[in-house]
Design a protein around this motif. Structure first.
Motif, short mmCIF file in Angstrom:
data_model
loop_
_atom_site.label_atom_id
_atom_site.label_comp_id
_atom_site.label_asym_id
_atom_site.label_seq_id
_atom_site.Cartn_x
_atom_site.Cartn_y
_atom_site.Cartn_z
N THR A 172 0.84 -1.21 0.00
CA THR A 172 0.00 0.00 0.00
C THR A 172 0.87 1.25 0.00
O THR A 172 0.61 2.21 -0.75
N ALA A 173 1.92 1.24 0.82
CA ALA A 173 2.79 2.41 0.89
C ALA A 173 3.57 2.62 -0.40
O ALA A 173 3.86 3.76 -0.79
N LEU A 174 3.92 1.51 -1.07
CA LEU A 174 4.67 1.62 -2.31
C LEU A 174 3.81 2.13 -3.46
O LEU A 174 4.31 2.82 -4.35
N THR A 175 2.52 1.79 -3.44
CA THR A 175 1.65 2.12 -4.58
C THR A 175 0.75 3.31 -4.33
O THR A 175 0.09 3.79 -5.26
N ALA A 176 0.68 3.81 -3.10
CA ALA A 176 -0.19 4.94 -2.79
C ALA A 176 0.28 6.20 -3.51
O ALA A 176 1.49 6.42 -3.70
N ILE A 177 -0.67 7.03 -3.91
CA ILE A 177 -0.33 8.31 -4.53
C ILE A 177 0.51 9.11 -3.53
O ILE A 177 0.07 9.34 -2.39
N PRO A 178 1.71 9.53 -3.91
CA PRO A 178 2.63 10.15 -2.95
C PRO A 178 2.33 11.64 -2.72
O PRO A 178 3.24 12.47 -2.76
N LEU A 179 1.06 11.93 -2.47
CA LEU A 179 0.65 13.32 -2.32
C LEU A 179 -0.23 13.46 -1.08
O LEU A 179 -0.85 12.49 -0.63
N GLY A 180 -0.31 14.69 -0.55
CA GLY A 180 -1.23 14.98 0.53
C GLY A 180 -0.54 15.37 1.82
O GLY A 180 0.66 15.63 1.86
N THR A 181 -1.33 15.39 2.88
CA THR A 181 -0.83 15.74 4.21
C THR A 181 -1.04 14.53 5.12
O THR A 181 -2.19 14.20 5.47
N PRO A 182 0.02 13.87 5.53
CA PRO A 182 -0.13 12.62 6.29
C PRO A 182 -0.62 12.82 7.72
O PRO A 182 -1.20 11.91 8.30
N PHE A 183 -0.40 14.01 8.29
CA PHE A 183 -0.75 14.23 9.69
C PHE A 183 -1.65 15.45 9.83
O PHE A 183 -1.55 16.42 9.05
N ASN A 184 -2.51 15.40 10.81
CA ASN A 184 -3.35 16.54 11.17
C ASN A 184 -2.52 17.56 11.95
O ASN A 184 -1.42 17.24 12.43
N PRO A 185 -3.02 18.78 12.12
CA PRO A 185 -2.27 19.80 12.86
C PRO A 185 -1.88 19.37 14.27
O PRO A 185 -0.86 19.80 14.79
N ASP A 186 -2.71 18.49 14.90
CA ASP A 186 -2.38 18.05 16.26
C ASP A 186 -1.40 16.89 16.30
O ASP A 186 -1.09 16.35 17.37
N GLY A 187 -0.91 16.46 15.13
CA GLY A 187 0.06 15.38 15.07
C GLY A 187 -0.54 14.02 14.86
O GLY A 187 0.19 13.05 14.64
N SER A 188 -1.85 13.89 14.93
CA SER A 188 -2.51 12.60 14.69
C SER A 188 -2.50 12.28 13.20
O SER A 188 -2.34 13.16 12.34
N ILE A 189 -2.70 10.99 12.88
CA ILE A 189 -2.67 10.55 11.49
C ILE A 189 -3.92 10.99 10.77
O ILE A 189 -5.05 10.80 11.26
N ASN A 190 -3.75 11.57 9.60
CA ASN A 190 -4.85 11.99 8.74
C ASN A 190 -5.29 10.79 7.90
O ASN A 190 -4.56 10.37 7.01
N THR A 191 -6.46 10.23 8.20
CA THR A 191 -6.89 9.02 7.51
C THR A 191 -7.20 9.26 6.04
O THR A 191 -7.10 8.34 5.23
N LEU A 192 -7.58 10.49 5.67
CA LEU A 192 -7.85 10.83 4.27
C LEU A 192 -6.91 11.96 3.88
O LEU A 192 -7.26 13.15 3.98
N PRO A 193 -5.69 11.64 3.45
CA PRO A 193 -4.64 12.66 3.31
C PRO A 193 -4.81 13.61 2.14
O PRO A 193 -4.19 14.68 2.12
#
Length: 1009
Positions: A393-414
């Motif tokens: 998944t990590a190798l094929t995912a579109i390498p764009l977006g914001t991986p984390f929210n402002p509070d440092g938590s993981i952004n599930t929809l980047p």
């Protein structure tokens, strides 16, 4: 009154004798490092006087006054020494030299032991000192490359992962039914302290193991009958010793990481491929980015330069540590060994870890001269936190977006506005994805050994293995597992197992002048049963309850199931060993097995073997050749078996179901899909082995070589049935295979001086295997990986063969696929029959095999004073791997892929990968893309480098300790691959992209008190 006088006279005689004796004291040391040898045997020649050295290697003997004393000193693994001291000697020092590959070493074989000089079979031995050189929790991984004929690879880079192991190639046919039942038909039999299938090797601390023997030829394995066709691995754990208790602490701590794995495309590299896929074939133009990136969130991320390396975020540098405390001691009557161990490993995947606690106890007690008893056992607990592998998944995912929210938590929809593309690291959220397995295993083996008459020994072993495990799983709506449905799922599986192995062994030894006989009679009974209960539900009310409260899941969709399996095996065996003058050796074995899992009328069969040896070096005509210490020729032939099916697979079972009569429900039963084959019997392997053992130059050179030929018949395989039959499969004995090869080991002491020693050990194994027969003499064509082809290996790859990429210089291209001519940039495959058409029936070929043509290991050990350096290399040549990550090349750029793949364009006529286009690899090249995946997996690896330092005796004496050694070990350091596509991948993993192997660097200590 006369009796009183006689008593006084007897006491006076004893006192007088003592007055006429003297005390001879001394110590026994290792000649290479002056370490004391604990438990060495000191005998006064010609008398019954005998003593064992204490924890400091010291001894004390009563010697007749005024006479010289001749002592015979023996210690396992060292050369025996006979030394004479004068009447004036009082405190002496005796130094023993290590005897490499000693012919007097005792080798553990089936149901007994034998001196290596009398061995007629093919047995490889790995000692404790070699087992602990690799920092791993699994002892079989530690012997990788150190035993010829034994092909070992680690199964994955997951924490606590086991190994794949095959001995002398593939004989049986793997299939989905075997895999579903947890059966590997080519796995060797594992015998732990005499118990067949005596627990999991993963639960044994490598520091507790004394030796590992691998039985390979039929003369060695036939004694195990129906279970010995794939070889036998015998694990012997450490026992107690006489003398003062020896306390040891062994520990290491290290880092796992620096993993070789292809990196994803980022920045301009990714943008170039995606834009190239939109190039108009007619005009050669590429449209604007708002066309190439129609999703507004993607376009905004491109414009903002929000590129993400998801692989970096999904991996880490893990760690591992091991701690073992052991106590070893006893006296002439009772000897004991105890150890407590802890192991923990964190892999390179976040939230993937394994830990194990184990306690081992081995106790032997000599009640009197003719009765001995003991118990051997272990308590083990392990816990594994697994996770859905994120690498693909990590190798094929579109390498764009914001991986984390402002509070440092993981952004599930980047990617903003994109609700379908979930973050590859979403499972790293606390409690989002849990896969936890806990297990307990209790092993206990009790024995009683009677020797009522000289030469006769009866031993009864009862081994038990009790196990239980619990696997709990939970995935929340935004986990990778539940991404498509977006609701939570939870399940729990509880398993228990009970296993008993009762063996009775009667042995008779007799020597008549130059004749030596050993007769062994054996009965063996195995009972195994297991239970399993499963429950699952969806839409857990509180995610924090994970899998612990399934009553809170949706009631209408809950599922439950349970199962029970049992099988029994009863066997009788006999073995006869004969030796004349140590020159002519003969062994014969016969075993009868009965297995409950086979069909009625075919449950019982016999498995005979015979072997012989000729020790040429003991002949009179050989005595003048002083350079050769030992030269032995040996040969063996025998039959062993295999029953690689699950219990009940020879029965037509019923499954419950429901039917309706109008609105009225009623219970009913259907067949489970398998029908009975009334003639189903054993797989049988017949093996011819011819070998030579040579030692020369006072054991400075040791060489062994074996040539073997194994023919296996009546291979078990589930055949598909037509739908019109109402059933799906039937097990039958349908095939035959052949394995032929060479195994060899060469050990040399290259340099040996007072302060420096250099020794080398090399192993080499070559195996050629093929299917020699199939039912009706026809190939069974199934899929590219599961087809059975006469003349090819069992595990072969049957696909189109890639020869390159069609180039502009090939125009005009007349070769067609489905009536359409290929174009420049398409995948070029071989037209086998030369008819100008690529079709599935005529142009597929065997492009490779899973098994290598040869494999080997090279170990060099250097010792200089207190320093020791060990360098170990391993190699596999001629294997083909399915590079799963190669299939991640995405011609459209819509999904990402490896950055090191060179694809074809008009200006870059690469022969590696086809031109970009609008669609996936399978969409654009549906019939030929699989030809890209199968590549040469040959490699050479620097597997281990270890550097240690042992403090000198002068320092340890001041510290009041026996031995203190510090060391550092690096594993999986460098890998040189033949195919350039593997330059960023460790092919020992076999081509799988999930859980790649990592490098390791550990620091450790060995401390003995």
């Amino acid at each position: 009154m006369k009796k009183f006088y006689f008593l006084i006279l007897f006491i006076f005689s004893i006192v007088l004798a003592q007055a006429q004796s003297r005390i001879l004291t001394g110590k026994v040391l290792d000649s290479s490092n002056s370490d004391p040898l604990i438990g060495a045997t000191i005998s006064l020649q010609g008398t019954a006087v005998r003593q064992l050295t204490d924890v400091n290697g010291k001894f004390s003997l009563n010697i007749p006054e005024g006479q010289k004393a001749t002592l015979v000193v023996k210690y396992i693994g060292y050369s025996d020494q006979t030394v004479t001291f004068t009447a004036a000697d009082q405190n002496v020092t005796i130094k023993l030299a290590v005897q490499l590959n000693s012919l007097d070493d005792v080798v553990v074989v089936g149901y007994g032991t034998i001196k290596r000089r009398d061995l007629t079979g093919s047995v490889a031995t790995v000692k404790a000192s070699d087992i602990v050189k690799a920092p791993t929790h699994n002892a079989l991984e530690a012997i990788q490359g150190r035993a010829p004929g034994v092909d070992i690879t680690r199964s994955s880079g997951n924490a606590g992962a086991g190994v794949n192991i095959q001995i002398r190639g593939t004989r049986s046919i793997p299939n989905a039914l075997n895999t579903a039942g947890g059966i590997n038909p080519n796995a060797p039999l594992l015998v732990i302290d005499g118990v067949q299938n005596g627990g999991s090797i993963n639960n044994i601390n490598p520091n507790d193991i004394e030796s590992i023997e691998v039985l390979q030829d039929a003369a060695s394995t036939a004694i195990y009958g129906s279970q010995g066709a794939n070889g036998v691995i015998i694990v012997t754990t450490k026992k107690g010793i006489s003398g003062k208790a020896k306390i040891s602490y062994n520990a290491y701590y290290g880092i796992n990481g620096f993993t070789k794995f292809p990196q994803p495309r980022l920045g301009d590299d990714y943008l170039t491929l995606r834009r190239e896929s939109y190039r108009d074939a007619a005009t050669g133009l590429i449209p604007a980015d708002n066309v190439v990136f129609p999703n507004a969130g993607e376009l905004a991320a491109v414009q903002a330069g929000q590129f993400v390396n998801w692989l970096d975020l999904a991996t880490q540098n893990g760690q591992q540590q091991s701690h073992t405390v052991s106590v070893r001691g006893g006296n002439e009557s009772t000897k004991a060994f105890f150890s407590v161990g802890y192991f923990r490993e964190e892999s390179q995947l976040i939230n993937n870890d394994y830990k194990r606690y184990n306690f081992r106890y081995n106790i032997d007690h000599q009640l009197n001269k003719w009765f001995k008893t003991g118990i051997t056992g272990q308590l083990a607990f392990n816990k594994t936190n697994a996770r859905r592998d994120p690498m693909s998944t990590a190798l094929t995912a579109i390498p764009l977006g914001t991986p984390f929210n402002p509070d440092g938590s993981i952004n599930t929809l980047p990617i903003a506005g994109n609700t379908s593309t979930i973050s590859p690291i979403t499972d790293q959220r606390p409690g989002a994805a849990v896969d936890e397995t806990t297990g307990n295993e209790i092993n206990a083996t009790g024995y009683a050994e009677l020797s009522p008459i000289k030469g006769i020994t009866f031993r009864s072993n009862l081994g038990t293995v009790l196990g239980n495990s619990r696997r709990g799983q939970f995935n929340d709506p935004f986990s990778l597992a539940q991404n498509n449905v977006r609701y939570s799922a939870a399940s729990i599986t509880n398993s228990t197992s009970r296993y008993y192995n009762w063996d009775n062994i009667l042995t008779y030894n007799k020597e008549i002048q130059k004749h030596s006989f050993t007769v062994t009679a054996i009965s063996s009974y195995i009972h195994s049963e297991a239970e399993e209960a499963y429950a699952a539900g969806i839409k857990q009310v509180l995610s924090s309850q994970l899998f612990y409260n399934l009553a809170s899941t949706e009631s209408t969709s809950r599922t439950t199931s349970s199962g029970f399996t049992r099988y029994d095996l009863l066997a009788y065996a006999g073995r006869f060993n004969y030796s004349f003058d140590g020159k002519y050796l003969l062994q014969g074995t016969i075993r009868w097995d009965g297995a409950s899992r086979l069909a009625a009328g075919h449950k019982w069969d016999s498995f005979p073997s015979i072997s012989a040896g000729w020790v040429i070096s003991r002949e009179s005509f050989f005595k003048d050749l002083k350079q050769i210490d030992n030269l032995k020729l040996r040969a063996s032939y025998g039959v062993s078996g295999n029953s690689t099916i699950k219990p009940y697979d020879t029965q037509s079972l019923l499954n419950p179901t429901n039917i309706g009569f109008g609105e009225i429900p009623a219970p009913a039963y259907t067949f489970n899909g398998n029908i009975v084959s009334p003639d189903l019997g054993w797989e049988k392997s017949r093996t011819l082995d011819i070998g030579t053992d040579v030692t020369a130059f006072k054991n400075r050179i040791t060489w062994a070589i074996d040539w073997y030929l194994t023919k296996t018949s009546d291979l078990l395989y589930p055949r598909s049935l037509p739908q019109s039959s109402g059933q799906t499969t039937v097990y039958q004995n349908i095939a035959s295979t052949q394995n032929r090869g060479i195994n060899t080991t060469l050990s040399t002491v290259n340099i040996q001086t007072k302060n420096f020693k250099w020794s080398t050990m090399a192993t080499f194994s070559a195996n050629s295997e093929k299917i020699t027969g199939l039912v009706d003499g026809r190939n069974l064509i199934n899929t590219e990986e599961n087809s059975l082809l006469i003349g090819s290996q069992v595990q072969s790859y049957y696909v189109y063969k890639k020869t390159g990429i069609w180039q502009q210089s090939d125009m005009p291209i007349t070769t067609t696929l489905n009536g359409v001519a290929f174009k420049p940039g398409d995948i070029k495959v071989e037209d086998v029959n030369g008819d100008g058409k690529i079709d599935i029936n005529n142009d597929r070929v065997v492009v490779g095999h899973q098994q290598p043509k040869w494999y080997g290991g090279l170990q060099n050990t250097f010792i200089y004073k207190g320093f020791d350096l060990n360098i170990f290399l391993m190699a596999r040549y001629g294997q083909t791997v399915k590079g799963e990550f190669i299939g991640r090349y995405n011609p459209s750029g819509g999904a990402n892929g490896p950055a090191n793949f060179d694809y074809w364009t008009v200006n870059n006529p690469s022969n590696d990968f086809p031109r970009p286009g609008r669609g996936t690899l399978g969409d654009l090249y549906p019939n030929t893309y699989t030809s890209l995946l199968y590549i040469d997996g040959s490699f050479l690896k620097l597997k281990n480098v270890s550097l240690g330092y042992t403090l000198p005796r002068s320092m340890t004496d001041k510290l009041k300790i026996s031995t203190l050694r510090f060391y550092a070990t690096a594993s999986n350091l460098f890998t040189w691959s033949k195919d350039p596509l593997l330059k960023d991948y460790d092919p020992e993993r076999g081509g799988a992209e999930s859980s790649p192997l990592s490098r390791q660097l550990v620091f450790g200590v060995n401390l003995d008190f």
